[in-house]
Design a protein around this motif. Structure first.
Motif, mmCIF file in Angstrom:
data_model
loop_
_atom_site.group_PDB
_atom_site.id
_atom_site.type_symbol
_atom_site.label_atom_id
_atom_site.label_comp_id
_atom_site.label_asym_id
_atom_site.label_seq_id
_atom_site.Cartn_x
_atom_site.Cartn_y
_atom_site.Cartn_z
ATOM 1 N N THR A 53 16.665 71.997 80.618
ATOM 2 C CA THR A 53 15.925 71.692 79.396
ATOM 3 C C THR A 53 16.682 72.248 78.215
ATOM 4 O O THR A 53 17.038 73.423 78.188
ATOM 5 N N ILE A 54 16.957 71.369 77.269
ATOM 6 C CA ILE A 54 17.622 71.757 76.031
ATOM 7 C C ILE A 54 16.772 71.185 74.901
ATOM 8 O O ILE A 54 16.586 69.969 74.808
ATOM 9 N N GLY A 55 16.244 72.097 74.094
ATOM 10 C CA GLY A 55 15.331 71.663 73.042
ATOM 11 C C GLY A 55 14.094 71.066 73.674
ATOM 12 O O GLY A 55 13.429 71.703 74.485
ATOM 13 N N HIS A 56 13.803 69.819 73.336
ATOM 14 C CA HIS A 56 12.630 69.139 73.876
ATOM 15 C C HIS A 56 13.032 68.024 74.833
ATOM 16 O O HIS A 56 12.249 67.099 75.072
ATOM 17 N N THR A 57 14.240 68.127 75.379
ATOM 18 C CA THR A 57 14.719 67.138 76.338
ATOM 19 C C THR A 57 14.866 67.796 77.702
ATOM 20 O O THR A 57 15.493 68.844 77.826
ATOM 21 N N VAL A 58 14.258 67.167 78.702
ATOM 22 C CA VAL A 58 14.369 67.642 80.081
ATOM 23 C C VAL A 58 15.304 66.682 80.811
ATOM 24 O O VAL A 58 15.060 65.469 80.845
ATOM 25 N N TYR A 59 16.377 67.228 81.364
ATOM 26 C CA TYR A 59 17.358 66.440 82.105
ATOM 27 C C TYR A 59 17.082 66.613 83.590
ATOM 28 O O TYR A 59 17.060 67.731 84.097
ATOM 29 N N ILE A 60 16.856 65.491 84.282
ATOM 30 C CA ILE A 60 16.562 65.513 85.710
ATOM 31 C C ILE A 60 17.764 64.977 86.484
ATOM 32 O O ILE A 60 18.572 64.218 85.938
ATOM 33 N N PRO A 61 17.890 65.336 87.776
ATOM 34 C CA PRO A 61 19.078 64.935 88.540
ATOM 35 C C PRO A 61 19.257 63.435 88.723
ATOM 36 O O PRO A 61 20.366 62.930 88.590
#
Length: 85
Positions: A53-61
């Motif tokens: 999670t960076i800022g308000h973005t969640v990065y999923i695999p």
């Protein structure tokens, strides 16, 4: 009782209502995350085993990560929501 699909949709909606710029993106589709994975070369599971999670973005695999285990996804998104706060 609402099923997991509905609960997950409601959870994501609640996050989005607090953080209108909230996004969920796949790691393999993000150039920034792919570059970050090279910097984090020592963490071999960064792209496949971790949520970022960076800022308000969640990065999923992967695209299928949420569908694989919706209960786990709800727990993880709740956890990441706390990070955003």
């Amino acid at each position: 009782m609402a099923n997991l699909d509905t609960k997950l949709i409601n959870l994501l909606g609640a996050i989005r209502s607090e953080f209108p710029d909230f996004k969920v993106l796949n790691k393999d589709e993000s150039r920034f995350i792919r570059i970050l994975s090279y910097i984090l070369f020592f963490n071999r599971g960064f792209m496949t085993n971790f949520i970022t999670t960076i800022g308000h973005t969640v990065y999923i695999p992967t695209k299928g990560w949420i569908k694989e285990d919706q209960f786990r996804a709800m727990v993880v998104f709740s956890h990441e929501w706390m990070h955003m706060k």
